[in-house]
Design a protein around this motif. Structure first.
Motif, short mmCIF file in Angstrom:
data_model
loop_
_atom_site.label_atom_id
_atom_site.label_comp_id
_atom_site.label_asym_id
_atom_site.label_seq_id
_atom_site.Cartn_x
_atom_site.Cartn_y
_atom_site.Cartn_z
N PHE A 198 0.84 -1.19 0.00
CA PHE A 198 0.00 0.00 0.00
C PHE A 198 0.88 1.24 0.00
CE2 PHE A 198 -3.29 -2.83 1.61
CZ PHE A 198 -4.43 -2.32 1.02
N ILE A 199 0.33 2.32 -0.49
CA ILE A 199 0.95 3.64 -0.36
C ILE A 199 -0.12 4.57 0.19
CG2 ILE A 199 2.18 5.52 -1.49
CD1 ILE A 199 2.65 3.57 -3.84
N GLN A 200 0.20 5.30 1.24
CA GLN A 200 -0.72 6.32 1.71
C GLN A 200 -0.04 7.67 1.65
OE1 GLN A 200 -1.98 7.08 5.87
NE2 GLN A 200 -4.01 6.51 5.17
N ILE A 201 -0.69 8.61 0.97
CA ILE A 201 -0.15 9.96 0.80
C ILE A 201 -0.91 10.88 1.75
CG2 ILE A 201 0.32 11.81 -0.84
CD1 ILE A 201 -0.13 9.60 -3.03
N GLN A 202 -0.23 11.31 2.80
CA GLN A 202 -0.82 12.22 3.77
C GLN A 202 -0.37 13.63 3.42
OE1 GLN A 202 0.44 10.93 7.65
NE2 GLN A 202 -0.47 8.90 7.44
N ARG A 203 -1.27 14.44 2.91
CA ARG A 203 -0.94 15.80 2.51
C ARG A 203 -1.01 16.73 3.73
NH1 ARG A 203 -4.56 13.68 -0.94
NH2 ARG A 203 -6.26 15.01 -0.23
N GLY A 204 -0.05 17.63 3.80
CA GLY A 204 -0.07 18.60 4.89
C GLY A 204 0.41 18.01 6.20
N LEU A 205 -0.30 18.32 7.29
CA LEU A 205 0.14 17.95 8.63
C LEU A 205 0.23 16.44 8.83
CD1 LEU A 205 -1.96 20.57 10.61
CD2 LEU A 205 0.50 20.62 10.22
N GLY A 206 -0.73 15.69 8.27
CA GLY A 206 -0.68 14.23 8.35
C GLY A 206 -0.82 13.70 9.76
N SER A 207 -0.66 12.38 9.87
CA SER A 207 -0.79 11.73 11.18
C SER A 207 0.53 11.20 11.70
CB SER A 207 -1.80 10.59 11.10
OG SER A 207 -1.27 9.51 10.33
N SER A 208 1.62 11.41 10.97
CA SER A 208 2.90 10.89 11.41
C SER A 208 3.32 11.55 12.72
CB SER A 208 3.98 11.12 10.36
OG SER A 208 5.24 10.72 10.84
N LYS A 209 3.77 10.72 13.67
CA LYS A 209 4.18 11.23 14.97
C LYS A 209 5.66 11.61 14.98
CE LYS A 209 2.62 7.44 16.91
NZ LYS A 209 1.71 6.84 15.91
N LEU A 210 6.41 11.20 13.97
CA LEU A 210 7.84 11.47 13.95
C LEU A 210 8.10 12.94 13.67
CD1 LEU A 210 9.12 8.41 11.88
CD2 LEU A 210 8.65 8.56 14.32
N ALA A 211 9.25 13.42 14.17
CA ALA A 211 9.65 14.80 13.91
C ALA A 211 10.39 14.85 12.59
CB ALA A 211 10.53 15.31 15.04
N ILE A 212 9.64 14.67 11.48
CA ILE A 212 10.23 14.56 10.17
C ILE A 212 9.90 15.78 9.33
CG2 ILE A 212 10.44 12.05 10.02
CD1 ILE A 212 7.68 11.91 8.94
N SER A 213 10.58 15.88 8.19
CA SER A 213 10.50 17.10 7.38
C SER A 213 9.28 17.11 6.48
CB SER A 213 11.77 17.23 6.53
OG SER A 213 11.96 16.05 5.77
N SER A 214 8.10 16.98 7.07
CA SER A 214 6.88 16.88 6.27
C SER A 214 6.24 18.25 6.09
CB SER A 214 5.90 15.91 6.92
OG SER A 214 5.69 16.25 8.28
N VAL A 215 6.90 19.13 5.32
CA VAL A 215 6.30 20.43 5.02
C VAL A 215 5.13 20.23 4.07
CG1 VAL A 215 6.74 22.75 4.17
CG2 VAL A 215 8.55 21.50 5.34
N GLY A 216 5.36 19.47 2.99
CA GLY A 216 4.30 19.21 2.03
C GLY A 216 3.38 18.09 2.45
N GLY A 217 3.94 17.06 3.08
CA GLY A 217 3.15 15.91 3.50
C GLY A 217 4.06 14.73 3.79
N THR A 218 3.43 13.58 4.01
CA THR A 218 4.14 12.35 4.33
C THR A 218 3.64 11.23 3.44
OG1 THR A 218 4.33 13.03 6.64
CG2 THR A 218 4.73 10.72 6.16
N VAL A 219 4.57 10.51 2.81
CA VAL A 219 4.22 9.37 1.97
C VAL A 219 4.67 8.09 2.68
CG1 VAL A 219 4.55 8.24 -0.26
CG2 VAL A 219 4.41 10.73 -0.13
N ASN A 220 3.70 7.29 3.09
CA ASN A 220 3.99 6.03 3.76
C ASN A 220 3.97 4.89 2.74
OD1 ASN A 220 3.98 6.88 6.63
ND2 ASN A 220 1.87 7.44 6.12
N ILE A 221 5.10 4.21 2.56
CA ILE A 221 5.18 3.07 1.66
C ILE A 221 5.27 1.80 2.51
CG2 ILE A 221 6.46 1.99 -0.23
CD1 ILE A 221 7.68 4.79 -0.77
N VAL A 222 4.28 0.94 2.37
CA VAL A 222 4.22 -0.29 3.16
C VAL A 222 4.55 -1.46 2.25
CG1 VAL A 222 2.81 -1.71 4.68
CG2 VAL A 222 2.41 0.75 4.54
#
Length: 871
Positions: A198-222
């Motif tokens: 699966f791939i989930q594209i979280q745009r913007g703030l997203g649900s990732s709890k990590l302190a990562i560089s998600s200015v635009g969003g977070t892409v989770n590749i499973v």
């Protein structure tokens, strides 16, 4: 076809029934009578009718994304009624991911976010063969993919106008953006289309709890884990311009407490679009699962994508000639649209100035521990070793040599360069005398740990807390690839390595084979050009609390992190020079709430603030261990978004609005000329330390099941992305790395459009099942309001003349994709699936022009086709 489709049996029992997922009929599910060759598929209404050669037995039902189902039948029980298949949780983001389910943060929060999910079926169908992995995500609001003509794996992806360095990418809980600069190189992840569940594209703030560089969003590749179902597949794929790929995969299934899954493939292509863009590589994946009991689940995974690919770059529209008449840079007028000035022939064999080669094995160990009904712990330990680089020239090169470029087609004339090299004193190239081919090597070792503890009170509240640790060391140097008839390259003192004698020369060459690069690279005394390293250590803590009732949910989430940097140089200093560890503290905090009027209507809003540490590459002066002056500080990001979701059994709609303000960012602009105090500099970089950007926009995506056999989808996104505010800047000479000019008052960029990604995009798609095992699909994408990069010289000149500068608007363009799938059902649940895709740019001019240069945004017409046998 008739042989595959016909089942000639002596019917004794007619089995009938309907298969659903609890809400909707499942079209195309595979049914087989165990121990026989008899089978069928469900029709457009999920119904089936099957002549059984036996009076009693077991009917086996399979469909991608659902657990296999077995039901016994007899002569008196042939009407099986409605059968509901259960979702395979290992392939469903809405439930549980097999590995690292508490770490990778996919759908583990009830409060909604702006997110889109790419299913395994779409990944396999749309990502077939020569399709770049990011293209699978292009039918998503505010996601822009530039499938450029540079070479295999050279695509770029933008989310809400932010590039890959400012979008966070996770692989099973492991951050995979480059630690030094945040970049993503998709050529290193070519096997993702084969192993991604699966791939989930979280745009913007997203649900990732990590302190990562998600200015635009977070892409989770499973990725796939060790699959519980025994079986395998073999796939053959072909495509335009000599593309070919062969893949094999197999799962042992759970044998007692253990299971193993693996995938291996090899691929090659004569060219991506232009000449001199060939590529080849392999992809491998091994997953070993161990489940000692119901409370513990372990999974160890190794994957890699060793590859090489030759590259092409943007060209001027008109060729550039030097004062002495030498062809300096070939343009489109000589090369044509499919030409490539990086490429030519040396002693009868093709040779490129620019080849990327890399091998990056990645491994991780996941442990999911169900401590009790209310609490669980999920941990991933990971490591990766990356070795390889990119080739280029040392010396004067063909642009300074008579006949160094062919006047007929603009290709590199390697034999001419070799003839000139034969006349070098002692056969040694040095400075701008002679030409050799080198590689800029970028090797790294990276390991880390992410762990997350979750506690659910079962009374509205849930909590989690975790830590994120990363350790990184990178080595950067140049090594020789091809001497081109010379005896070596001078790399001693006098403007070179201060630790060597003036006449020190290097002659040892190295291979661009990615497997060879993994085990063999230049030692310290065999390096040329430069030689430096860096270390990055990162420690983060994160936590979340969420309240959830029948109609209302709310959460608050935060993280803190400490990042330390060290630069090491072995070239410009006597011995080895090390900087002190420079430390930067960062944090993020975000919260949100949602209210559901019923099961169909939900409104939500989220707000957040990030303080992100700068990348290492921006912290230090190039080729030194000195910190930049003035120092580069944390970037500040504020985000606000709101949305509405409608979802029922036949129609789904998401509408989102966002506001992202990004301040105090570092950015750089290159220029080939600058004059200060009467001195002319040929190669400089403008360094801005306080740039601001403001991104606002609306996003809409819909899915509709018009008929049991017909689904439609569409999306639209419109952005307003501009630079905001004034920033001081410095000008650096790229030959000496000295700062030659500084403007503390700064340059105002307010209102200038952000370039490289389309600010308006719309898409429509449809999939229709002609037969239960025969489907066709199509997608249309249109991109508009696309702007070029900022031309900083024009910005400054416009300001001096009190004029308003604006980025150049590039051409609009459209892409249409067609696909066809046909499945042949065989005995015992085996089947053969054919899939074909065709992509075409509807515009005659499939590249945009900016400031005299041509930039590719697509590749004309491309196609691929594959045949998969599953058993």
């Amino acid at each position: 076809m008739l042989v595959f489709l016909c089942n000639a049996v002596s019917a004794q029992t007619v089995l009938r029934g309907v298969i659903t997922d609890g809400k909707e009929p499942i079209v195309g599910a595979s049914l087989t009578i165990q121990g026989t060759t008899v089978g069928t598929s469900t029709d457009g209404n999920g119904a089936f009718s099957l002549n059984s050669p036996v009076e009693a037995g077991t009917l086996v039902i399979r469909f991608l994304g659902f657990l296999p189902y077995e039901i016994n039948f007899s002569e008196n029980g042939a009407d099986l009624g409605t059968i509901i298949l259960n979702t395979d949780n290992s392939q469903n983001l809405g439930e549980v991911v097999v590995v690292g389910k508490g770490v990778i943060d996919i759908a583990d929060r009830k409060t909604p976010i702006a997110a889109s999910t790419i299913t395994p079926l779409e990944i396999q169908e749309k990502g077939l063969g020569n399709v770049e992995f990011p293209e699978v995500m292009k039918n998503t609001p505010s996601v822009y993919v530039a499938d450029q003509a540079g070479g295999f794996g050279d695509s770029k992806m933008y989310v809400r106008g932010f590039d890959q360095s400012n979008t966070a990418f996770l692989l099973n809980g492991q951050p995979i953006n480059g630690m030094e600069d945040g970049n993503m190189y998709w050529s290193n992840w070519a096997g993702m289309t084969d192993i991604a569940s699966f791939i989930q594209i979280q745009r913007g703030l997203g649900s990732s709890k990590l302190a990562i560089s998600s200015v635009g969003g977070t892409v989770n590749i499973v990725t796939k884990a060790t699959e519980m179902q025994k079986g395998g597949y073999v796939r053959m794929t072909t495509g335009n311009d000599g593309y070919a790929k062969a893949t094999i995969g197999y799962n042992t299934g759970l044998q007692g407490k253990w299971g193993v899954s693996f995938m291996l493939d090899g691929w090659r292509g004569d060219r991506k679009y232009a000449i001199g863009t060939a590529g080849a590589g392999q992809n491998y994946f091994v997953s070993v699962g161990f489940k000692p009991n119901d409370n513990h689940n372990f999974n160890f995974m190794v994957l890699g994508s060793p590859q090489w690919h030759d590259q092409n770059y943007s060209k001027p529209l008109e060729s550039f000639y030097r004062d002495n008449g030498v062809l300096g840079t070939p343009g489109f007028d000589i090369t044509g649209e499919k030409g490539n000035s990086n490429y030519g022939w040396y002693q009868g064999d093709g040779l490129s100035q620019r080849r990327n080669y890399y091998h990056k094995p990645v491994s991780n160990l996941n442990w999911d521990w169900t401590i009790s009904e209310k609490s669980s712990l999920s941990t991933v330990i990971y490591a990766s070793i990356g070795k390889g680089g990119g080739t280029g020239l040392l010396g004067n090169g063909p642009g300074y040599t008579p006949n160094g470029f062919s006047a007929e087609n603009g290709t590199t004339n390697w034999d001419v360069l070799a003839e000139l090299n034969a006349g070098l004193p002692g056969g040694i190239s040095n400075g701008n005398n002679g030409t050799v081919l080198r590689a800029s090597a970028n090797n790294h070792f990276w390991y880390g740990l992410v762990t997350n503890y979750t506690f659910d009170t079962k009374k509205n509240w849930s909590f989690n807390v975790g830590t994120d640790l990363r350790f990184y060391e990178g080595d950067h140097f140049q090594q020789l690839i091809n001497l081109l008839g010379t005896k070596g390259r001078r790399a001693g003192s006098e403007d070179y390595n201060v630790n060597r004698s003036a006449d020190y020369a290097v002659s040892k060459t190295f291979s661009t084979n990615p497997w060879s690069a993994l085990f063999k690279s230049a030692k310290v005394d065999e390096r040329v050009g430069y030689d430096n390293s860096e270390k990055i250590n990162y420690q983060g803590l994160f936590g979340q609390a969420e309240y959830s009732s029948d109609s209302f949910t709310a959460f608050i989430q935060g993280s803190i992190s400490n990042q330390s940097y060290q630069k090491i140089d072995r070239w410009n200093y006597v011995g080895e020079a090390k900087s002190d560890f420079e430390k930067k503290f960062g944090y993020n905090i975000k919260g949100g709430a949602a209210y559901s009027f019923n099961d169909e209507h939900t409104f939500f809003a989220n707000i957040g603030q990030y303080s992100r540490q700068p990348f290492l590459d921006n912290m230090f002066v190039s080729n030194t261990v000195d910190l930049a002056d003035p120092a580069v500080d944390n970037e500040e990001i504020f985000g606000l978004e709101a949305g509405y979701k409608f979802d029922n059994s036949i129609f789904r709609l998401n509408l989102n609005a966002y506001y992202t303000k990004w301040d105090n960012r570092f950015t750089a602009y290159s220029s080939d000329s600058y004059k200060v105090d009467g001195t002319e500099y040929d190669d400089v970089t403008y360094l801005f330390t306080g740039v601001g950007q403001l991104h606002k926009g609306l996003e809409l995506d819909v899915d509709a099941k018009i008929l049991p056999t017909l689904t439609l989808r569409g999306y639209g996104s419109i952005g307003d992305w501009k630079y905001d505010g004034q920033s001081p800047y410095r000008v650096r000479d790229n030959d000496s790395f000295n700062i030659i000019f500084e403007d503390e008052d700064g340059q105002d960029l307010t209102g200038v459009r952000v370039g490289n990604a389309a600010q308006t995009a719309v898409g429509l798609g449809a999939k229709y099942y002609i037969l239960p095992h025969f489907s066709i699909d199509a997608d249309f994408n249109h991109y508009a309001r696309l702007y070029g990069n900022v031309d900083i010289e024009d910005v400054i000149e416009s300001a001096l003349e009190n004029e308003v500068y604006q980025s150049e608007k590039l051409d609009n363009y459209s892409i249409v994709d067609f696909g066809l799938s046909y499945t042949f059902n065989l005995k015992n649940g085996q089947h053969v699936k054919f899939r074909g895709n065709v992509k075409n740019l509807l515009d005659e001019e499939y590249f945009s022009r900016k400031d005299g240069f041509g930039y590719f945004y697509g590749l004309g017409t491309t196609w691929n086709a594959g045949l998969t046998y599953s058993f």
